[in-house]
Design an enzyme around this catalytic site. Structure first.
Site, PDB file in Angstrom:
ATOM      1  CD  GLU A  91      -2.955  -1.147   2.276  1.00  0.00           C
ATOM      2  OE1 GLU A  91      -3.998  -1.767   2.040  1.00  0.00           O
ATOM      3  OE2 GLU A  91      -2.771  -0.499   3.325  1.00  0.00           O
ATOM      4  CB  CYS A 104       3.248   7.660   2.732  1.00  0.00           C
ATOM      5  SG  CYS A 104       3.732   6.485   3.999  1.00  0.00           S
ATOM      6  CB  CYS A 111       7.441  -4.693   8.977  1.00  0.00           C
ATOM      7  SG  CYS A 111       8.840  -3.996   9.887  1.00  0.00           S
ATOM      8  CB  CYS A 115       6.282  -1.667  16.243  1.00  0.00           C
ATOM      9  SG  CYS A 115       7.968  -1.342  15.716  1.00  0.00           S
ATOM     10  CD  GLU A 163      13.516   0.054   9.624  1.00  0.00           C
ATOM     11  OE1 GLU A 163      12.664   0.528  10.387  1.00  0.00           O
ATOM     12  OE2 GLU A 163      14.418   0.739   9.103  1.00  0.00           O
ATOM     13  CB  SER A 217       9.917   5.083  14.677  1.00  0.00           C
ATOM     14  OG  SER A 217       9.550   5.437  13.379  1.00  0.00           O
ATOM     15  CG  LEU A 218      12.851   7.831  20.821  1.00  0.00           C
ATOM     16  CD1 LEU A 218      14.165   7.094  20.593  1.00  0.00           C
ATOM     17  CD2 LEU A 218      13.121   9.192  21.469  1.00  0.00           C
ATOM     18  CB  CYS A 336       1.434   6.707  10.743  1.00  0.00           C
ATOM     19  SG  CYS A 336       2.251   8.075  10.024  1.00  0.00           S
TER      20      CYS A 336
HETATM   21  N1  SAH Z   1       9.508   0.983   9.668  1.00  0.00           N
HETATM   22  C1  SAH Z   1       9.742   2.381   9.646  1.00  0.00           C
HETATM   23  C2  SAH Z   1       8.902   3.130   8.633  1.00  0.00           C
HETATM   24  C3  SAH Z   1       7.461   2.709   8.494  1.00  0.00           C
HETATM   25  S1  SAH Z   1       6.421   3.025   9.876  1.00  0.00           S
HETATM   26  C4  SAH Z   1       9.562   2.977  11.038  1.00  0.00           C
HETATM   27  O1  SAH Z   1       9.055   2.278  11.919  1.00  0.00           O
HETATM   28  O2  SAH Z   1       9.959   4.120  11.234  1.00  0.00           O
HETATM   29  C5  SAH Z   1       6.142   4.770   9.734  1.00  0.00           C
HETATM   30  C6  SAH Z   1       5.745   5.449  11.042  1.00  0.00           C
HETATM   31  O3  SAH Z   1       4.417   5.061  11.444  1.00  0.00           O
HETATM   32  C7  SAH Z   1       6.655   5.092  12.189  1.00  0.00           C
HETATM   33  O4  SAH Z   1       7.023   6.242  12.923  1.00  0.00           O
HETATM   34  C8  SAH Z   1       5.763   4.204  13.024  1.00  0.00           C
HETATM   35  O5  SAH Z   1       6.176   4.131  14.347  1.00  0.00           O
HETATM   36  C9  SAH Z   1       4.432   4.866  12.830  1.00  0.00           C
HETATM   37  N2  SAH Z   1       3.292   4.055  13.267  1.00  0.00           N
HETATM   38  C10 SAH Z   1       3.187   2.715  13.272  1.00  0.00           C
HETATM   39  N3  SAH Z   1       1.973   2.333  13.774  1.00  0.00           N
HETATM   40  C11 SAH Z   1       1.305   3.470  14.083  1.00  0.00           C
HETATM   41  C12 SAH Z   1       0.009   3.751  14.601  1.00  0.00           C
HETATM   42  N4  SAH Z   1      -0.841   2.774  14.885  1.00  0.00           N
HETATM   43  N5  SAH Z   1      -0.353   5.043  14.785  1.00  0.00           N
HETATM   44  C13 SAH Z   1       0.503   6.052  14.450  1.00  0.00           C
HETATM   45  N6  SAH Z   1       1.734   5.849  13.924  1.00  0.00           N
HETATM   46  C14 SAH Z   1       2.138   4.579  13.746  1.00  0.00           C
HETATM   47 FE1  SF4 Z   2       7.851  -2.254  11.031  1.00  0.00          FE
HETATM   48 FE2  SF4 Z   2       7.854   0.437  11.254  1.00  0.00          FE
HETATM   49 FE3  SF4 Z   2       5.601  -0.994  11.692  1.00  0.00          FE
HETATM   50 FE4  SF4 Z   2       7.610  -1.123  13.436  1.00  0.00          FE
HETATM   51  S1  SF4 Z   2       6.388   0.692  12.926  1.00  0.00           S
HETATM   52  S2  SF4 Z   2       6.436  -2.866  12.642  1.00  0.00           S
HETATM   53  S3  SF4 Z   2       9.353  -1.003  12.093  1.00  0.00           S
HETATM   54  S4  SF4 Z   2       6.683  -0.809   9.767  1.00  0.00           S
END
Ligand code: SAH
Ligand code: SF4
Length: 350
Positions: A91, A104, A111, A115, A163, A217-218, A336
């Site tokens: 997507e 985006c 992935c 997370c 990622e 992504s902290l 996101c």
């Molecule tokens: N894997 C990479 C890039 C893709 S995720 C990463 O984790 O940075 C892109 C962003 O979406 C990241 O900052 C991630 O933490 C955030 N994200 C993931 N799940 C989310 C959610 N349910 N609500 C808001 N942001 C989210």
């Molecule tokens: Fe993968 Fe980024 Fe989603 Fe974490 S937030 S599971 S690194 S896509």
């Protein structure tokens, strides 16, 4: 068997052209169509003879993505499902904001990092996207931006599925082709790569002095909480991440974007803001506070408006640049963290 033309060098294409009885300059024309003129089919390469286009059509792909679905949000955001040649789906999202269009993009099917708050993470890892697929995706989104919003693409964020720093070469090769001065000359300053914190790859970005923006992504500057939300933090704990980011800043001079989802009652208290401010003392940063977008994964909730405001004020009092980002496209699961292979997860918005 057809192969992707984007895997062929100019020399190889020249040999192919000669073998088909064409002069060598046809290969250059073809290259322009592929890398500069955003061609997605041989049919549109009108300065090539028809017989040559037919030969190419039989032997190569120009773009293997099929647009399998498109949804429009009430806020104008559009989500696209693209089918890859092997039937896997990814997507991508086009986000209009303040007269600008941001794409985006995805870099992996699924992935591996899992997370706890992320829908993509919940589907597990299927495979890396090849550089041709990532490039095809960007070209398709450039075309779709023009077709749907009558304007060119302004920004690219590598924040879709996957990622990117675990698919380093394919991602960087595709971005390099887009930003190369001899091709589309898309400014690398308008490209942001987001990572969950893959330390060796951050060091690699620094040592290669790559011109793209880096976003981390902290989501928590408290080690225990971060490990709870993001299993990858077990492998790359905060001190390691801090060292890598210091190195990155020293090498590139770039400011780092910190992404931080505000989860109600989990990471939005004053002590969490204090830990975040402390983390940000080692290098120049900009913090993007992200609203949590509901997925069906449960357990997480959004921060209240009052708590979010307090969090922002704490950071602003420390003179840190903070943006409280409004979520876009949540009604079509395009925000996101909501991207999945088949859009079969429903938002938990009860
Ligand atoms: N894997 C990479 C890039 C893709 S995720 C990463 O984790 O940075 C892109 C962003 O979406 C990241 O900052 C991630 O933490 C955030 N994200 C993931 N799940 C989310 C959610 N349910 N609500 C808001 N942001 C989210
Ligand atoms: Fe993968 Fe980024 Fe989603 Fe974490 S937030 S599971 S690194 S896509």
């Amino acid at each position: 068997m057809k192969t992707h033309i984007k895997n062929r060098s100019l020399n190889e294409i020249t040999e192919y052209a000669l073998a088909k009885g064409q002069p060598a300059f046809r290969a250059k024309q073809l290259f322009e169509w592929i890398w500069k003129k955003q061609a997605e089919s041989f049919g549109e390469m009108t300065n090539l003879p028809l017989s040559f286009r037919e030969a190419l059509e039989a032997d190569f792909w120009v773009n293997t993505l099929e647009t399998a679905d498109e949804q429009v949000s009430a806020d104008g955001t559009r989500k696209f499902v693209f089918a890859l040649a092997d039937g896997q789906k990814i997507e991508s999202v086009l986000i209009p904001s303040d007269g600008r269009i941001t794409a985006c993009i995805s870099t992996q099917v699924g992935c591996a990092l899992g997370c706890r708050f992320c829908a993509t993470g919940s589907m597990g890892f299927v495979r890396d996207m090849d550089f041709t697929e990532i490039h095809d995706q960007i070209i398709r989104l450039m075309k779709l931006s023009a077709a749907r919003y009558q304007t060119t693409l302004d920004n690219i964020v590598v924040m879709g599925m996957g990622e990117p720093l675990l698919n380093f070469d394919n991602t960087i090769t595709a971005l390099d082709r887009i930003s190369d001065k001899t091709t589309l000359n898309f400014s690398p300053q308008r490209i942001t790569i987001s990572t969950a914190g893959i330390v060796p790859a951050i060091i690699r970005m620094a040592d290669k002095n790559l011109p793209y923006h880096l976003a981390i992504s902290l989501h928590s500057a408290n080690e225990a909480k971060r490990k709870q939300m993001m299993p990858v933090a077990q492998k790359y704990p905060l001190p390691m991440l801090t060292d890598a980011l210091k190195h990155y800043h020293a090498k590139t001079g770039n400011r780092i974007t910190i992404e931080y989802i505000l989860f109600g009652g989990l990471n939005d208290a004053p002590e969490d803001a204090a830990a975040l401010a402390q983390f940000c003392r080692s290098f120049p940063v900009k913090i993007n506070l992200i609203q949590y977008n509901a997925t069906s994964l449960g357990t997480f909730g959004s921060s209240t408006a009052a708590d979010s405001k307090k969090f922002v004020q704490f950071l602003e009092n420390k003179n840190i640049i903070v943006n409280l980002r409004k979520s876009k496209g949540a009604d079509i699961l395009a925000a996101c963290g909501q991207l999945v292979k088949n859009s079969n997860l429903k938002p938990d918005i009860s």
